[in-house]
Design a protein around this motif. Structure first.
Motif, mmCIF file in Angstrom:
data_model
loop_
_atom_site.group_PDB
_atom_site.id
_atom_site.type_symbol
_atom_site.label_atom_id
_atom_site.label_comp_id
_atom_site.label_asym_id
_atom_site.label_seq_id
_atom_site.Cartn_x
_atom_site.Cartn_y
_atom_site.Cartn_z
ATOM 1 N N GLN A 75 -62.511 -74.412 -7.571
ATOM 2 C CA GLN A 75 -61.088 -74.464 -7.924
ATOM 3 C C GLN A 75 -60.809 -75.710 -8.760
ATOM 4 O O GLN A 75 -60.127 -75.646 -9.778
ATOM 5 N N CYS A 76 -61.353 -76.825 -8.312
ATOM 6 C CA CYS A 76 -61.118 -78.092 -9.010
ATOM 7 C C CYS A 76 -61.677 -78.037 -10.426
ATOM 8 O O CYS A 76 -61.048 -78.524 -11.362
ATOM 9 N N LYS A 77 -62.847 -77.426 -10.599
ATOM 10 C CA LYS A 77 -63.419 -77.297 -11.937
ATOM 11 C C LYS A 77 -62.574 -76.363 -12.797
ATOM 12 O O LYS A 77 -62.306 -76.625 -13.954
ATOM 13 N N THR A 78 -62.146 -75.248 -12.205
ATOM 14 C CA THR A 78 -61.349 -74.263 -12.941
ATOM 15 C C THR A 78 -60.001 -74.842 -13.344
ATOM 16 O O THR A 78 -59.524 -74.599 -14.456
ATOM 17 N N LEU A 79 -59.371 -75.592 -12.436
ATOM 18 C CA LEU A 79 -58.032 -76.121 -12.693
ATOM 19 C C LEU A 79 -58.042 -77.511 -13.325
ATOM 20 O O LEU A 79 -56.996 -78.118 -13.508
ATOM 21 N N SER A 80 -59.236 -78.021 -13.645
ATOM 22 C CA SER A 80 -59.383 -79.349 -14.279
ATOM 23 C C SER A 80 -58.661 -80.430 -13.495
ATOM 24 O O SER A 80 -57.788 -81.119 -14.024
ATOM 25 N N CYS A 81 -59.004 -80.564 -12.228
ATOM 26 C CA CYS A 81 -58.384 -81.592 -11.380
ATOM 27 C C CYS A 81 -58.784 -82.973 -11.894
ATOM 28 O O CYS A 81 -59.971 -83.240 -12.066
#
Length: 135
Positions: A127-133
């Motif tokens: 999720q963090c990679k997908t959402l560019s956290c």
């Protein structure tokens, strides 16, 4: 920086050479030597996103406690589309640190309700990679 006084001795003009650069949807001041002036971004709480997440957790609790048996039951009770209920319920699968960032207003500009309503990985790291956290 230069300063000058007008002949009437009441007006002072100050000239500060600077430029503005865009960083995502934010403007940033660039100092004359080319370095950026860094200041932590102001928190910008997106109330619509916070409300959607809260709604998702409330609906999940209604399902878990048996108040409603299906997504369709919630949709009928709320008088909204079942697919919308499903998308909002999916927000309860967000990583806790992402939810905290949204509530605190620290989410990046790429994290919007529209982006969250699209399918995202259940795995928190992905999720963090997908959402560019970046928080």
């Amino acid at each position: 920086m230069t300063a000058s006084a007008a002949h009437d001795h009441e007006t002072i003009t100050v000239h500060v050479p600077l430029t503005f650069a865009r960083r995502g949807d934010r403007k940033q001041i660039v100092l004359p030597d080319g370095t950026s002036s860094w200041a932590p971004p102001l928190a910008r709480v997106d109330n619509t996103m916070v409300k959607a997440i809260a709604r998702g957790f409330r609906w999940r609790k209604l399902l878990e406690t048996g108040v409603h048996a299906t997504v369709e039951d919630i949709a009928a009770a709320e008088k909204i589309n079942a697919s919308y209920v499903s998308r909002v319920l999916r927000l309860t699968l967000l990583a806790p640190h992402i939810v905290e960032a949204i509530i605190d207003g620290r989410q990046g500009s790429e994290i919007t309700l529209a982006a969250l309503m699209k399918p995202f990985p259940v795995d928190w790291e992905r999720q963090c990679k997908t959402l560019s956290c970046d928080f």
